[in-house]
Write a protein that holds these residues in place. Structure first.
Motif, PDB file in Angstrom:
ATOM      1  N   ILE A 113       0.907  -0.754   0.291  1.00 23.84           N
ATOM      2  CA  ILE A 113      -0.035   0.156  -0.330  1.00 23.84           C
ATOM      3  C   ILE A 113       0.891   0.984  -0.100  1.00 23.84           C
ATOM      4  O   ILE A 113       0.640   2.177  -1.128  1.00 23.84           O
ATOM      5  CB  ILE A 113      -0.966  -0.079   0.939  1.00 23.84           C
ATOM      6  CG1 ILE A 113      -2.146  -0.832   1.141  1.00 23.84           C
ATOM      7  CG2 ILE A 113      -1.295   1.224   1.621  1.00 23.84           C
ATOM      8  CD1 ILE A 113      -3.544  -1.136   2.227  1.00 23.84           C
ATOM      9  N   LYS A 149     -10.194  -2.677   7.381  1.00 21.61           N
ATOM     10  CA  LYS A 149      -9.298  -0.926   7.474  1.00 21.61           C
ATOM     11  C   LYS A 149      -8.023  -1.764   6.375  1.00 21.61           C
ATOM     12  O   LYS A 149      -8.271  -0.938   4.977  1.00 21.61           O
ATOM     13  CB  LYS A 149      -8.701  -0.764   8.886  1.00 21.61           C
ATOM     14  CG  LYS A 149      -7.497   0.207   7.648  1.00 21.61           C
ATOM     15  CD  LYS A 149      -6.757   0.966   9.312  1.00 21.61           C
ATOM     16  CE  LYS A 149      -6.754   1.997   8.922  1.00 21.61           C
ATOM     17  NZ  LYS A 149      -5.191   2.461   9.960  1.00 21.61           N
ATOM     18  N   GLU A 195      -8.138   0.009   2.503  1.00 21.39           N
ATOM     19  CA  GLU A 195      -7.102   0.426   2.173  1.00 21.39           C
ATOM     20  C   GLU A 195      -6.203  -0.127   1.098  1.00 21.39           C
ATOM     21  O   GLU A 195      -5.454   0.185  -0.430  1.00 21.39           O
ATOM     22  CB  GLU A 195      -5.662   0.767   3.046  1.00 21.39           C
ATOM     23  CG  GLU A 195      -6.781   1.266   4.012  1.00 21.39           C
ATOM     24  CD  GLU A 195      -4.966   1.679   5.330  1.00 21.39           C
ATOM     25  OE1 GLU A 195      -3.613   0.883   5.023  1.00 21.39           O
ATOM     26  OE2 GLU A 195      -5.087   2.907   5.815  1.00 21.39           O
ATOM     27  N   ASP A 202      -7.918   1.392  -2.113  1.00 21.42           N
ATOM     28  CA  ASP A 202      -8.433   2.487  -2.858  1.00 21.42           C
ATOM     29  C   ASP A 202      -6.453   2.499  -2.873  1.00 21.42           C
ATOM     30  O   ASP A 202      -6.737   3.455  -4.083  1.00 21.42           O
ATOM     31  CB  ASP A 202      -8.068   3.362  -1.173  1.00 21.42           C
ATOM     32  CG  ASP A 202      -7.837   4.814  -1.649  1.00 21.42           C
ATOM     33  OD1 ASP A 202      -8.282   5.549  -2.190  1.00 21.42           O
ATOM     34  OD2 ASP A 202      -7.002   5.380  -0.643  1.00 21.42           O
TER      35      ASP A 202
END
Length: 433
Positions: A41, A78, A82, A85
């Motif tokens: 990420i 979460k 993420e 995203d």
């Protein structure tokens, strides 16, 4: 007895230690997994700050594979959010990036993601799908093949689905309806069912995106025919009277594309009595809406004589002339091009009426506008007015000289566009030499 008891205790202690070791290993494995995901990420976020993320690095580090794995149900909410995203960021790199993400198996997982009960997870899943479609429209039928449309319908019918998610889903549907292929998308029936629901929503942005989805669909004779045979057209006409200007504009754009079909399809569209609906919009305070209406009328006038006559019979010509005299150049150009399309039949009475309404000075002024299509059409209609009746010739030549356009026409004789230079030379040689 004591020995047996000690052996039993040692065995129990060993089992507890073994269990503790296993739990520790599992914990470390989970921490390593989260670290790998976190690194992926982080790398993605760093790459997303650039114009195009480095594909070689993403492949070398298996960043996309790790992120797709992170979308799985076993991961924390979460992390899933993420990861989605981050994939959305990567997809914005290029169509190659988006196709690589799809190839890695992200699509079915993202579809499951937007059905999550967690709003953040759902939102990230939807937006990531939207980015894939935005940068790689070729994924349209691939995404549909994974049941996206039916799951979208289920979500928008569910009263518990947050409005923001419905809005995002409508945006994705709008992207889904962009057709890089000439054939209609798979599951057209499902898409029309979804649009029927969304076009009746109260939120203006949802309705606007739904209308833009119709606009995107309305390409090619087959798809236009399908839309004309649905309930969509009547709803579009109703929405022309919406109190939101963006909704009105989107409705006109949808009609504009529907009017690009065959002459028979345009005639079918006109049977819906569209002119009373668009008439009021020609005096709208938003110049862009008036501009869109004029382009719609151009598409209709491009059909045949009866279509052009229908526009004039509806009393729209005076409003077109009003827009020709507007200050905004794009609006003047759209009005002028609509008039040239209406005058294509070289009807003497119409041309005489146009002259009396003062269109020639307006046409002459547009000869100074740097747009090849506009200049050619203005020259063409002026040439038609000059040649249609000898009684008009002296009046037309006088107005051209008075407006100061004669010098410009002379200069256009050497224009690099052969069509423009040819018409300009003909006007000068026939009427001003």
């Amino acid at each position: 007895m004591q020995k047996r008891k000690r052996r039993f205790l040692r065995k129990g202690q060993n089992l507890m230690m073994l269990r503790a070791i296993r739990l520790e290993k599992a914990k470390k494995a989970e921490q390593q997994k989260e670290l790998t995901i976190s690194n992926a990420i982080t790398r993605c976020k760093l790459a997303s700050a650039e114009v195009i993320p480095d594909m070689d690095e993403l492949l070398q580090n298996n960043t996309i594979g790790n992120l797709v794995d992170s979308l799985g149900r076993d991961n924390k909410k979460k992390i899933r959010a993420e990861a989605a995203d981050a994939l959305a960021h990567i997809a914005s790199g290029s169509s190659e990036h988006s196709n690589l993400i799809a190839k890695a198996g992200a699509v079915p997982r993202l579809i499951r993601l937007f059905q999550s009960s967690d709003p953040e997870v759902s939102e990230k899943g939807v937006l990531s799908l939207g980015n894939l479609l935005h940068f790689a429209p070729n994924l349209r039928d691939f995404i549909i093949s994974h049941g996206f449309v039916q799951k979208l319908i289920s979500s928008i019918q569910d009263k518990n689905t947050p409005t923001v998610i419905v809005a995002h889903l409508t945006w994705v549907l709008r992207k889904l309806c962009i057709s890089p292929q000439p054939s209609p998308p798979d599951d057209v029936a499902g898409i029309l069912q979804a649009l029927k629901i969304l076009l009746h929503k109260q939120e203006a942005k949802i309705v606007e995106d739904s209308l833009m989805a119709v606009r995107n669909l309305a390409h090619g004779s087959d798809m236009i025919q399908i839309l004309l045979g649905s309930e969509v057209v009547s709803r579009i006409l109703y929405l022309l009277d919406h109190d939101d200007a963006m909704v009105q504009k989107a409705a006109v754009q949808a009609l504009r594309n529907l009017a690009c079909g065959s002459e028979e399809q345009t005639q079918e569209l006109l049977k819906n009595n569209i002119f009373p609906h668009v008439s009021a919009l020609m005096s709208h305070t938003d110049a862009d809406i008036r501009n869109q209406v004029l382009w719609l009328l151009q598409n209709i006038a491009d059909g045949n004589h009866s279509h052009r006559q229908a526009i004039m019979s509806a009393g729209l010509l005076p409003k077109i002339l009003d827009n020709l005299k507007a200050d905004a150049i794009p609006l003047k150009c759209a009005a002028a091009l609509t008039i040239t399309m209406l005058a294509i039949d070289k009807d003497k009475n119409l041309l005489c009426y146009l002259m009396r309404q003062g269109v020639i000075p307006e046409f002459c002024n547009l000869l100074f506008y740097e747009d090849t299509e506009v200049i050619w059409n203005m020259l063409h209609v002026l040439s038609t007015m000059l040649e249609v009746d000898p009684l008009f010739t002296a009046e037309v030549t006088g107005i051209i000289e008075w407006s100061g356009a004669l010098n410009n026409i002379k200069m256009l004789q050497s224009n690099e566009n052969e069509q423009i230079s040819q018409v300009a030379r003909k006007i000068i040689s026939d009427y001003f030499s």
